[in-house]
Design an enzyme around this catalytic site. Structure first.
Site, short mmCIF file in Angstrom:
data_model
loop_
_atom_site.label_atom_id
_atom_site.label_comp_id
_atom_site.label_asym_id
_atom_site.label_seq_id
_atom_site.Cartn_x
_atom_site.Cartn_y
_atom_site.Cartn_z
N SER A 41 0.83 -1.19 0.00
CA SER A 41 0.00 0.00 0.00
C SER A 41 0.87 1.25 0.00
O SER A 41 1.68 1.44 -0.90
CB SER A 41 -0.97 -0.02 1.20
OG SER A 41 -1.88 1.03 1.13
N ASP A 56 -2.85 6.21 -3.72
CA ASP A 56 -1.71 5.59 -3.05
C ASP A 56 -1.15 4.51 -3.97
O ASP A 56 -1.58 4.36 -5.12
CB ASP A 56 -2.14 5.02 -1.70
CG ASP A 56 -3.12 3.87 -1.82
OD1 ASP A 56 -3.83 3.79 -2.85
OD2 ASP A 56 -3.21 3.06 -0.89
N ASP A 99 -1.26 1.14 -4.25
CA ASP A 99 -2.07 0.08 -4.84
C ASP A 99 -3.46 0.55 -5.24
O ASP A 99 -4.29 -0.24 -5.67
CB ASP A 99 -2.17 -1.13 -3.90
CG ASP A 99 -3.02 -0.86 -2.67
OD1 ASP A 99 -2.89 0.23 -2.09
OD2 ASP A 99 -3.81 -1.75 -2.28
N ASP A 121 -6.22 1.85 -3.75
CA ASP A 121 -7.51 1.70 -3.09
C ASP A 121 -7.85 2.95 -2.28
O ASP A 121 -8.85 2.97 -1.56
CB ASP A 121 -7.56 0.44 -2.21
CG ASP A 121 -6.57 0.47 -1.05
OD1 ASP A 121 -5.73 1.39 -0.99
OD2 ASP A 121 -6.62 -0.46 -0.21
#
Length: 458
Positions: free
Chosen positions: A95, A230, A232, A234
């Site tokens: 993340s 961010d 990744d 999400d």
């Protein structure tokens, strides 16, 4: 410190995420949880992700299951594909945390894992070996374009016409999907700062240098808005034409309004402005998407969820301006980017004006990195249990009027400010959230509180 496992997934230093450890967690997941006969595998743009993804795929196939390799793509795009197929998924990502760390996110055929799944996976670690079978391998390339098309079909090809939107690409796995979707909805897109190395962007705690960079880009490129995510993808990041960040817990209510939601589920840390917007109910939870999802699943109406980091969860099949956008019970970045921008354009106002019409409640959030979780918890426990210690620590604040222990320590004060302290759930960080009636006051309150914490715990 060994890798940490929880409902946010497995997180740890790359040097500790060995092939054997990754395979063990993969096998434990597939033993403890339903999988639908196949596992969809995705990854972010960290240099360590390909090797970790290969270890995941090897373990999946070693269990006699089909491994569907999506390569690099956003976490919500992977979840959309796997949930649509009724199969499990594993996303290789750390993340927003630094590049020397990485991790795994696990998805059941119906969505994210819950606390009970976490416990079952932990119990299965070290108990499962590869079978003699070698499962199939499929390379899939259709999930990323399908993810972008989802929003174009719901909002229409003219939804963002006339808007000049910057995309801060850095190392986001959604950078191409963002450009594709926004362009197909009519926006003029300006691509900015594409990186060939991993850039850890935390949409909930954007540092001063990055804020200054975003403001400069808005001015130099004459942007109506600037967007990013961010690592990744999400979590969204949205900036208005002046370079001012629009927080996730402001994007959330705006998106909910645009979709006609009735009930909001959101963590206790989210801005309280949502309570003044006329929704049928606002349900507060602990911080973390599993808690938001659990609350949403108990609600049988038009429910949505969002977090202060911007991740938005859609709990019903909603109708956009051009078509239906189907339920997706996992954190998404694109919906809370597109919906407020389209809403502002439809109303003929700027994004800044749209936000300015909301109740004047503002949040600021940041963290101190490098503080062990145990140290953070011990300090917060002292403030909770010892009222004298708490009074001394907050001696320069107004009188305390409320205490909320839903997740960490959240205090309300007589001057209508709020301070919320908690350890990060997935990194050695101490987090502080502050809320007040102006941006400046919230940011000052947050900085002063973190400085005081650093003297005690840092």
């Amino acid at each position: 410190m060994p890798p940490k496992f929880g409902t946010s997934g497995l997180r740890g230093l790359v040097t500790e995420l060995t092939d054997d450890l990754v395979a063990d967690y993969t096998r434990a997941f597939l033993t403890a949880c339903p999988h639908g006969g196949a596992v969809h595998v995705g990854q972010d743009l960290r240099t360590s992700s390909p090797q970790i993804a290969a270890a995941v795929i090897g373990a999946v196939r070693g269990m006699g299951l089909t491994a569907i390799d999506h390569g690099v793509l956003p976490t919500p795009a992977l979840a959309l594909a796997s949930m649509g197929a009724g199969q499990a998924a594993i996303m290789v990502t750390g993340s927003h945390i630094p590049a020397d760390r990485n991790g795994l996110k696990f998805y059941l055929p119906g969505g994210e894992i819950a606390k009970s799944d976490e416990q079952a996976i932990g119990a299965a670690l070290g108990t499962v070996s590869d079978t003699a079978e070698d499962g199939a391998y499929i390379r899939e390339v259709g999930a990323l374009p399908a993810y972008a098309v989802r929003y174009v079909q719901a909002f229409g090809t003219g939804a963002l016409s006339g808007l000049r939107i910057g995309v801060y690409e850095h190392s986001s796995v959604a950078r191409d999907a963002l450009v594709d979707a926004l362009s197909r909805m009519g926006a003029e897109v300006v691509r900015l700062a594409r990186a060939d190395h991993f850039v850890p962007v935390d949409t909930e705690a954007v540092d001063a240098d990055t804020r200054a960079m975003l403001e400069t880009w808005c001015r130099e490129h004459r942007l109506d808005a600037l967007v990013s995510t961010d690592g990744d993808a999400d979590r969204p990041m949205v900036v208005d034409a002046t370079g001012t960040l629009v927080p996730g817990d402001v994007l959330g209510p705006l998106t909910a309004q645009s979709l006609g939601a009735e009930v909001i589920c959101t963590p206790v840390s989210s801005n309280t402005l949502v309570d003044q917007l006329g929704f049928a109910a606002v349900i507060r939870t602990k911080i973390g998407s599993p808690f938001v999802i659990a609350a949403m699943e108990e609600t049988q109406v038009r429910v949505v969820g969002y977090e202060a980091n911007g991740g938005f969860l859609l709990g019903f099949d909603a109708r956009g301006p051009a078509g239906v956008i189907t339920k997706l019970m996992t954190r998404d970045c694109l919906l809370p980017i597109v919906a407020p921008l389209a809403m502002a354009r439809t109303k003929g106002v700027s994004l800044r004006d749209l936000v300015s019409d909301l109740p004047p409640r503002f949040t600021a959030a940041d963290r101190i990195a490098g503080i062990p979780t145990e140290a953070s918890r011990a300090f917060i426990t002292t403030l909770i249990d010892d009222t004298d210690a708490r009074a001394a620590f907050f001696a320069n604040r107004a009188a305390e009027t409320g205490v909320d222990l839903t997740d960490g320590l959240r205090l309300s004060f007589a001057d209508d400010t709020v301070i919320h302290l908690r350890p990060s759930g997935n990194a050695p960080e101490f987090r502080c959230y502050a809320e007040a009636d102006s941006v400046e006051r919230a940011e000052t309150l947050m900085r002063e509180t973190l400085a005081a914490v650093a003297k005690r715990v840092g």
